[in-house]
Design a protein around this motif. Structure first.
Motif, mmCIF file in Angstrom:
data_model
loop_
_atom_site.group_PDB
_atom_site.id
_atom_site.type_symbol
_atom_site.label_atom_id
_atom_site.label_comp_id
_atom_site.label_asym_id
_atom_site.label_seq_id
_atom_site.Cartn_x
_atom_site.Cartn_y
_atom_site.Cartn_z
ATOM 1 N N THR B 120 -35.686 0.911 56.418
ATOM 2 C CA THR B 120 -34.941 1.189 57.639
ATOM 3 C C THR B 120 -35.394 2.561 58.127
ATOM 4 O O THR B 120 -35.981 3.326 57.366
ATOM 5 C CB THR B 120 -33.428 1.234 57.366
ATOM 6 N N ASN B 121 -35.081 2.864 59.359
ATOM 7 C CA ASN B 121 -35.525 4.137 59.920
ATOM 8 C C ASN B 121 -34.475 5.215 59.621
ATOM 9 O O ASN B 121 -33.443 5.296 60.277
ATOM 10 C CB ASN B 121 -35.731 3.964 61.426
ATOM 11 N N GLY B 122 -34.774 6.018 58.592
ATOM 12 C CA GLY B 122 -33.818 7.030 58.136
ATOM 13 C C GLY B 122 -33.514 8.078 59.204
ATOM 14 O O GLY B 122 -32.384 8.554 59.325
ATOM 15 N N TYR B 123 -34.517 8.429 59.981
ATOM 16 C CA TYR B 123 -34.310 9.404 61.063
ATOM 17 C C TYR B 123 -33.313 8.844 62.076
ATOM 18 O O TYR B 123 -32.385 9.532 62.516
ATOM 19 C CB TYR B 123 -35.638 9.694 61.769
ATOM 20 N N ALA B 124 -33.496 7.566 62.391
ATOM 21 C CA ALA B 124 -32.632 6.957 63.404
ATOM 22 C C ALA B 124 -31.183 6.860 62.907
ATOM 23 O O ALA B 124 -30.238 7.106 63.662
ATOM 24 C CB ALA B 124 -33.160 5.572 63.772
ATOM 25 N N THR B 237 -18.194 11.293 58.840
ATOM 26 C CA THR B 237 -19.126 10.162 58.866
ATOM 27 C C THR B 237 -20.002 10.191 57.614
ATOM 28 O O THR B 237 -20.259 11.252 57.045
ATOM 29 C CB THR B 237 -20.079 10.190 60.084
ATOM 30 N N GLY B 238 -20.415 8.998 57.207
ATOM 31 C CA GLY B 238 -21.338 8.863 56.074
ATOM 32 C C GLY B 238 -22.529 8.029 56.512
ATOM 33 O O GLY B 238 -22.700 7.747 57.707
ATOM 34 N N ILE B 239 -23.345 7.672 55.543
ATOM 35 C CA ILE B 239 -24.469 6.765 55.809
ATOM 36 C C ILE B 239 -24.580 5.830 54.598
ATOM 37 O O ILE B 239 -24.403 6.299 53.467
ATOM 38 C CB ILE B 239 -25.792 7.544 55.987
ATOM 39 N N ASP B 240 -24.861 4.591 54.825
ATOM 40 C CA ASP B 240 -25.070 3.517 53.830
ATOM 41 C C ASP B 240 -23.993 2.442 53.917
ATOM 42 O O ASP B 240 -24.245 1.296 53.592
ATOM 43 C CB ASP B 240 -25.149 3.982 52.361
ATOM 44 N N ALA B 241 -22.745 2.836 54.343
ATOM 45 C CA ALA B 241 -21.636 1.874 54.444
ATOM 46 C C ALA B 241 -21.466 1.082 53.156
ATOM 47 O O ALA B 241 -21.479 -0.152 53.170
ATOM 48 C CB ALA B 241 -21.829 0.943 55.648
ATOM 49 N N ILE B 259 -23.187 3.909 58.500
ATOM 50 C CA ILE B 259 -24.209 3.030 59.063
ATOM 51 C C ILE B 259 -24.786 2.182 57.932
ATOM 52 O O ILE B 259 -25.080 2.695 56.862
ATOM 53 C CB ILE B 259 -25.268 3.858 59.820
ATOM 54 N N ALA B 260 -24.824 0.871 58.172
ATOM 55 C CA ALA B 260 -25.183 -0.046 57.090
ATOM 56 C C ALA B 260 -26.650 -0.400 57.132
ATOM 57 O O ALA B 260 -27.168 -0.845 58.153
ATOM 58 C CB ALA B 260 -24.346 -1.312 57.199
ATOM 59 N N GLN B 261 -27.299 -0.185 55.991
ATOM 60 C CA GLN B 261 -28.649 -0.721 55.848
ATOM 61 C C GLN B 261 -28.461 -2.081 55.183
ATOM 62 O O GLN B 261 -27.710 -2.194 54.217
ATOM 63 C CB GLN B 261 -29.482 0.134 54.908
ATOM 64 N N ASP B 262 -29.139 -3.068 55.657
ATOM 65 C CA ASP B 262 -29.028 -4.376 55.028
ATOM 66 C C ASP B 262 -30.079 -4.439 53.920
ATOM 67 O O ASP B 262 -31.202 -4.882 54.124
ATOM 68 C CB ASP B 262 -29.243 -5.472 56.081
ATOM 69 N N PHE B 263 -29.646 -3.924 52.738
ATOM 70 C CA PHE B 263 -30.603 -3.813 51.627
ATOM 71 C C PHE B 263 -31.184 -5.168 51.246
ATOM 72 O O PHE B 263 -32.356 -5.300 50.949
ATOM 73 C CB PHE B 263 -29.925 -3.187 50.412
ATOM 74 N N PHE B 294 -24.221 -0.045 62.895
ATOM 75 C CA PHE B 294 -23.266 1.055 62.939
ATOM 76 C C PHE B 294 -21.890 0.496 62.574
ATOM 77 O O PHE B 294 -21.459 -0.511 63.140
ATOM 78 C CB PHE B 294 -23.240 1.664 64.341
ATOM 79 N N VAL B 295 -21.232 1.130 61.597
ATOM 80 C CA VAL B 295 -19.963 0.589 61.092
ATOM 81 C C VAL B 295 -18.811 1.511 61.479
ATOM 82 O O VAL B 295 -18.834 2.705 61.165
ATOM 83 C CB VAL B 295 -20.023 0.435 59.554
#
Lengths: 321, 302
Positions: B120-124, B237-241, B259-263, B294-295
């Protein structure tokens, strides 16, 4: 008899492990390429374990070697970024290792703090310094000179021996050189004999005129220097410096020395047996990876093998008494 | 009977080696939930394809990743999948390249020696959450950041957030905390946040907490609630959801977004791309990005 059993049990186990992998992996295990790979993979651990042997000869040990390895890699990388010549950056990093070792030595030998406590403290200090100097980041890419990381990929070609595209890795050569120097130091110099005397009975060594404080100080300095050297080898191999990358070396180094101690006459550390201990750990890792054993199971097995070797040594030693 | 037939056919296929590809996955990060989900996704899809997958974890040791890659080359596997920054394992990549074995990145990084990197685009992701924070507080107020620079994929998130907050003259980053992650990241983040709350006792003196991943966000939430300051409108806010973060977001408290990455999808995609590569159709691009989601409270329960 029981001493001989104790000494040979680990070696026999080692031989059985090699035999097992050789039978199960007939095409890939006992090949020149794989053995050269193993020697390169283990080169950093060989250096840390060899120099760890120096302090363990005196019944001391140094928990800070892993974080010193990380710190040395970071020091060199930060100096590379500051455009220092490679030789100067490497010398500075080794000097940091030497000074860190001297600091450990002062805490243990001069002030008299238990090695466990003193080096646990410096473990944290060195690790914090590495994080602070690097601002917590991994230094990689163009910041690491190609000559430096290229060294880790180089070696002596073996084409003359008919082994196409194979070479004795430069890192392995460094590791063997460190082991050779440590062996000469421990087994063939008066300094080495003093170390064993201090390890045998500190009080008696002192009464015999050995300057125990100085001997311990030098020993810790050498262990620090070795850790820094291993850290530089590590940074060259991964072409980057991370403030925590050496952390795994410490426990493996101590485990290797302990394994080695199960093979010596009186259970004392000897650097060539430490080398056998390192090879055991590395060969088990390499063979089990090739046999596709789950990595978590691999960790359990490595731990159990270390315990088994030490238990056999301990039990046979007790029976021998 | 049907089961027996299927097993027999399966065994025959494996025995003849027609479909069985031999794949090694190497990572130092298997203990981390994100890495596990990525690899499980890959393994699931690989199993459907009838591949033999050997997952190798080096317990945080980066040099050992190189060693295990060399071992896989010795074993002559059909392909290697890595979940680590490829710049740190160049000798392993080179060994594979010399042997003609393709290496593909699974949430890794870019490298000319990789076939491609599926991620996934970590910067985004960092940009989305940082912009959310900046907008929510009206472009003004004190912010606490939780970052972790030693880990490159997380470090880039911090860099992006720095840029976005730096672009708002009235946003003031009062602390940029690197928590100790040996305890999983929540406990130490909570302790750090408690100290920051104690140092800033005035209501409204902290407008938001931006965390580069969920654990520090959860720790900060616990600290804010324990201090009885949940009513101040501090935005987190966090990241990974991750599931715990989703629960907290769904509860409607201070933790507002992640924000959810669909691992699993990244794992699936990696296996599909690898299959194409082994069939001679390498993707020819350095990165393949899998979309993120985005969650917020509105969709956290999904």
């Amino acid at each position: 008899m029981s001493d001989r059993l104790r000494q040979s049990a680990t070696l026999l186990g080692f031989a059985l492990i090699i035999l097992f992998f050789a039978v199960r992996l007939p095409d890939t295990f006992l090949t020149a390429r794989n053995l050269l790979n193993i020697s390169q993979q283990l080169s950093m651990l060989m250096v840390v374990a060899a120099t760890m042997t120096i302090v363990m000869v005196m019944n001391d040990f140094d928990l800070s070697v892993g974080s010193m390895a990380s710190l040395a890699g970071i020091v060199a990388a930060v100096l590379f970024v500051a455009d220092w010549p490679i030789w100067a950056a490497l010398s500075a990093a080794l000097l940091v290792g030497l000074l860190g070792g001297v600091f450990n030595g002062i805490l243990v030998a001069v002030i008299g703090i238990l090695p466990f406590v003193a080096t646990l403290g410096t473990l944290t200090v060195f690790s914090g310094l590495a994080l602070y100097i690097s601002e917590g980041t991994t230094i990689f890419g163009r910041d690491i000179p190609a000559e430096f990381s290229g060294f880790a990929r180089g070696g002596i070609p073996l084409e003359a021996l008919g082994l196409e595209r194979l070479k004795i890795p430069a890192l392995s050569l460094v590791a063997f050189a460190v082991i050779a120097v440590t062996w000469v130091l421990l087994e063939h110099t008066s300094f080495g004999r003093k170390l064993y005397a201090v390890g045998g009975n500190r009080e008696a060594a002192h009464l015999a005129g050995i300057r125990v404080v100085r001997v311990r100080l030098i020993a810790f300095a050498l262990t620090g220097l070795g850790a820094a050297g291993a850290g530089l080898m590590f940074a060259a191999r991964v072409a980057s410096a991370n403030p925590t990358q050496g952390a795994g070396l410490m426990l493996d180094a101590i485990a290797a020395v302990f394994l080695g101690m199960t093979m010596t006459k009186r259970g004392e550390p000897r650097v060539l047996y430490t080398l056998v201990g390192v090879l055991m750990l590395g060969i088990i890792d390499n063979g089990l990876t090739q046999l596709r054993v789950d990595s978590f199971i691999r960790e359990i097995l490595v731990g159990l093998i270390v315990i088994a070797a030490v238990v056999v040594a301990h039990v046979s030693k007790r029976r021998g008494k | 009977m049907k089961h027996l037939l299927t097993s027999t056919i399966g065994a025959l296929v494996l025995a003849t080696g027609v479909a069985a590809q031999d794949i090694a996955i190497v990572t130092p990060y298997l203990a981390q939930p994100g890495a596990q989900a990525l690899i499980e996704g890959f393994e699931t899809r690989a199993a459907e394809k009838g591949w033999e997958v050997n997952t190798i974890d080096t317990a945080g040791d980066v040099a050992a990743v190189i060693s295990r890659m060399e071992d896989a080359v010795t074993q002559n596997v059909d392909a290697i999948v890595i979940h680590i920054d490829p710049l740190q394992v160049t000798p392993g990549l080179q060994a594979a390249a010399d042997a003609g074995i393709p290496v593909i990145g699974l949430g890794a990084g870019n490298d000319p020696l990789l076939v491609t990197n599926v991620t996934t685009n970590g910067y985004a992701m960092a940009a989305e959450t940082a912009v959310y924070v900046a907008d929510r507080i009206g472009g003004s107020g004190n912010i606490v950041m939780f970052v972790f620079d030693p880990f490159p994929p997380v470090q880039i998130r911090g860099v992006v957030a720095d840029a976005i907050f730096g672009n708002h003259p009235d946003i003031n980053v009062i602390d940029r905390v690197t928590p100790d992650v040996q305890d999983g990241g929540i406990a130490d983040s909570r302790a750090k946040m408690e100290a920051i709350l104690a140092a800033n006792p005035e209501p409204g003196s902290i407008a938001a907490v931006w965390a580069a991943w969920d654990q520090p966000a959860l720790g900060a939430l616990q600290a804010i609630e324990a201090a009885g300051r949940e009513g101040e409108g501090i935005v987190i806010t966090g990241i990974d959801a991750n599931p715990q973060a989703r629960d907290a977001i769904a509860a409607g408290g201070n933790f507002e977004a992640s924000i959810a990455q669909d691992f699993q999808a990244i794992g699936f995609k990696t296996a599909d791309v690898l299959e194409e590569t082994l069939n001679g159709n390498a993707p020819g691009v350095p990165s393949i990005y899998v979309p993120t989601q985005f969650v917020t409270k509105a969709n956290a329960a999904n």
